[in-house]
Design an enzyme around this catalytic site. Structure first.
Site, short mmCIF file in Angstrom:
data_model
loop_
_atom_site.label_atom_id
_atom_site.label_comp_id
_atom_site.label_asym_id
_atom_site.label_seq_id
_atom_site.Cartn_x
_atom_site.Cartn_y
_atom_site.Cartn_z
N GLU A 168 0.82 -1.22 0.00
CA GLU A 168 0.00 0.00 0.00
C GLU A 168 0.85 1.27 0.00
O GLU A 168 0.76 2.09 0.93
CB GLU A 168 -0.93 0.01 1.21
CG GLU A 168 -1.89 -1.15 1.26
CD GLU A 168 -2.98 -1.00 2.34
OE1 GLU A 168 -2.90 -0.06 3.15
OE2 GLU A 168 -3.91 -1.82 2.34
N GLU A 367 -4.97 -8.78 1.07
CA GLU A 367 -5.60 -8.40 2.35
C GLU A 367 -7.07 -8.17 2.10
O GLU A 367 -7.45 -7.57 1.10
CB GLU A 367 -5.03 -7.09 2.93
CG GLU A 367 -3.68 -7.18 3.55
CD GLU A 367 -3.21 -5.84 4.16
OE1 GLU A 367 -4.05 -5.05 4.62
OE2 GLU A 367 -1.99 -5.61 4.14
C1 BGP Z 1 -4.11 -2.04 5.67
C2 BGP Z 1 -2.68 -2.21 6.09
C3 BGP Z 1 -2.48 -3.05 7.30
C4 BGP Z 1 -3.61 -3.08 8.31
C5 BGP Z 1 -4.99 -3.03 7.67
C6 BGP Z 1 -6.13 -2.78 8.64
O1 BGP Z 1 -4.26 -0.79 5.11
O2 BGP Z 1 -1.90 -2.77 5.07
O3 BGP Z 1 -1.24 -2.72 7.84
O4 BGP Z 1 -3.41 -2.26 9.37
O5 BGP Z 1 -5.07 -2.07 6.66
O6 BGP Z 1 -6.45 -1.44 8.75
P1 BGP Z 1 -6.41 -0.64 10.10
O7 BGP Z 1 -5.21 -1.09 10.81
O8 BGP Z 1 -6.31 0.80 9.72
O9 BGP Z 1 -7.68 -0.93 10.80
#
Ligand code: BGP
Length: 462
Positions: A168, A367
């Protein structure tokens, strides 16, 4: 029993995490500081309940048990990231042997458990020294990153064949240089554009180094959070808003990474507003020659936009949001905890777009997941009954399956995440894991969704 949703043979079932969010041991094993360690030291109040990155899931010490758990819940693949500041504490120069041993052990342990490691080189975690040299605003840092990448390919490329340069990459641009949710908390679009551009240069240099290493069966790619921008309506003004949002947040990385060039319209918008980054002779060719073999797709929520209701304040800093307003569609389905819309079909739309406009590049869902607060509310007989997560995964998988049936080149599905982990500023607010973790004791417990996923993986469908 006949399965309704049968996935192609060899489908990748697993989960993803990142070094800073999972390893803990932030000040152990010779690791150098990264921007998260530093930011937490200086502004702990920015983090939910003042919890920082020092301990996280303690994977550094518990990797053996954790990998066993992964295997027990049906993982055949797992995506991790390497911590640049653990491996090379100053960002460039000396390699930390303790880190080499740790990553060797993790990789070997995964393989011994029939889990293929997918390795990502950068997940938001700039070494502090490198940030002090300017981070991604500095061209020299892109060289240091390429050296780091090459060291990783040499050290681990004998066993790891799936490599990713960045996770990302738009997020540090947004968080660190536009919207104040990552260090260094700069609000400046032209610096943001420089950071984005240099990230792509760093990516291309790493891909070039990868090709030189000639890793057998090796593939290298990038992981992007592709967020479809749905317009409120078919009105040309709404369509324009959605097209521009898509340019800023998706195509700014997707096009150069996969097609080897930036979209003309993005360049002309930035030019018109005086926000173009500095480039060097040969950059165009570098980007063109070093496109990705494989694409990881992170998908959580759609973006819905409409034409701007009001002219932007001329005294406010230039922002992508000068071209669109966010649109809250009435009746949208929400995950109220994280405040994100759930729109399962988004996964299908992304895949069809990749098929139609990006050469049907080999891809996978790297993800997808659902963060929920206070999951202990759902404990029955000692187990978190996260049926909402099962439904979330199942409904997304149905759309992914449909995309595959229509010829999309999707090879797997990784949940975010294996174990409830530390989520940056949100720390432990939202829990995403197959496995729960007690933040104090670090005790792990398997959730209902993990048992469900194990069956899906074993049956290669449901
Ligand atoms: C994505 C990232 C992760 C993770 C996930 C969940 O954007 O790659 O690192 O954190 O989101 O989102 P958040 O942690 O903001 O709830």
């Amino acid at each position: 029993m006949a399965k309704e949703y049968q996935f192609p043979e060899g489908f990748w079932w697993g989960s993803a995490t990142s070094a800073t969010q999972m390893e803990g041991a932030a000040n152990e094993g010779g690791k150098g500081k990264n921007i998260w360690d530093y930011w937490y030291e200086t502004e702990p109040n920015r983090f939910f309940e003042n919890i920082g990155p020092e301990q996280t899931s303690d994977f550094y010490h518990r990797y053996k048990d954790d990998i066993k758990l992964m295997s027990q819940i049906g993982h055949n693949t797992f995506r991790m990231s390497l911590s640049w500041s653990r491996l090379i504490p100053n960002g460039r120069g000396e390699v930390n042997e303790e880190a080499v041993t740790f990553y060797n052990n993790v990789i070997d342990e995964l393989i011994a458990n029939d889990i293929e490691p997918f390795v990502n080189l950068y997940h938001f975690d700039m070494p502090l020294n490198m940030q002090q040299e300017g981070g991604w605003e500095s061209r020299e840092v892109t060289d240091a990153y390429a050296e780091y990448a090459q060291i990783c390919f040499r050290l681990f490329g004998d066993r790891v064949t799936k490599w990713f340069t960045f996770n990302e990459p738009i997020v540090p641009v947004e968080g660190g240089y536009l919207y104040d949710f990552h260090y260094p908390n700069v609000v400046d679009a032209s610096r943001a554009a420089q950071v984005a551009y240099h990230t792509m240069i760093a990516h291309a240099k790493a891909v070039e180094a990868f090709r030189d290493c000639e890793i057998k069966d090796g593939k290298i790619g990038i992981i992007l959070n592709l967020t479809p921008s749905y317009p409120r309506s078919q009105n040309p003004a709404d369509l324009r808003a959605s097209r521009i949002a898509d340019l800023f947040f998706n195509r700014s990385f997707l096009d150069p990474a996969v097609l080897g060039e930036y979209p003309e319209e993005l360049i002309s918008i930035l030019r018109e507003h005086g926000q173009l980054p500095k480039t060097e002779a040969g950059d165009k060719e570098l980007i063109q020659a070093n496109t990705a073999d494989i694409l990881g797709v992170n998908y959580y929520q759609p973006r819905r936009v409409k034409a701007k209701e009001h002219l932007p304040n001329p005294y406010s800093p230039f922002m992508p949001d000068w071209f669109f307003d966010n649109y809250e569609m009435p009746g949208r389905k929400m995950n109220p905890y994280r405040g994100w819309e759930i729109y399962e079909k988004g996964i299908y739309d992304i895949m069809i777009n990749l098929k139609d406009n990006y050469g049907n590049i080999e891809s996978f869902i790297s993800e997808n997941g659902m963060g929920v607060q206070d999951e202990n509310r759902f404990i029955e007989n000692g187990e978190i009954q996260d049926d909402y997560r099962i439904e979330f995964i199942r409904e997304h998988l149905k759309w992914l399956h449909k995309a595959i049936e229509e010829g999309c080149n999707a090879k797997g599905y990784h949940l975010w995440t294996f174990i409830d982990n530390w989520s940056w500023m949100n720390a432990y607010k939202n829990r995403y894991g197959f496995i729960s973790m007690d933040v104090e004791t670090k005790e792990r417990k398997t959730k209902k969704s993990a048992y469900w996923f194990k069956k899906v993986s074993e049956n290669n469908g449901f």
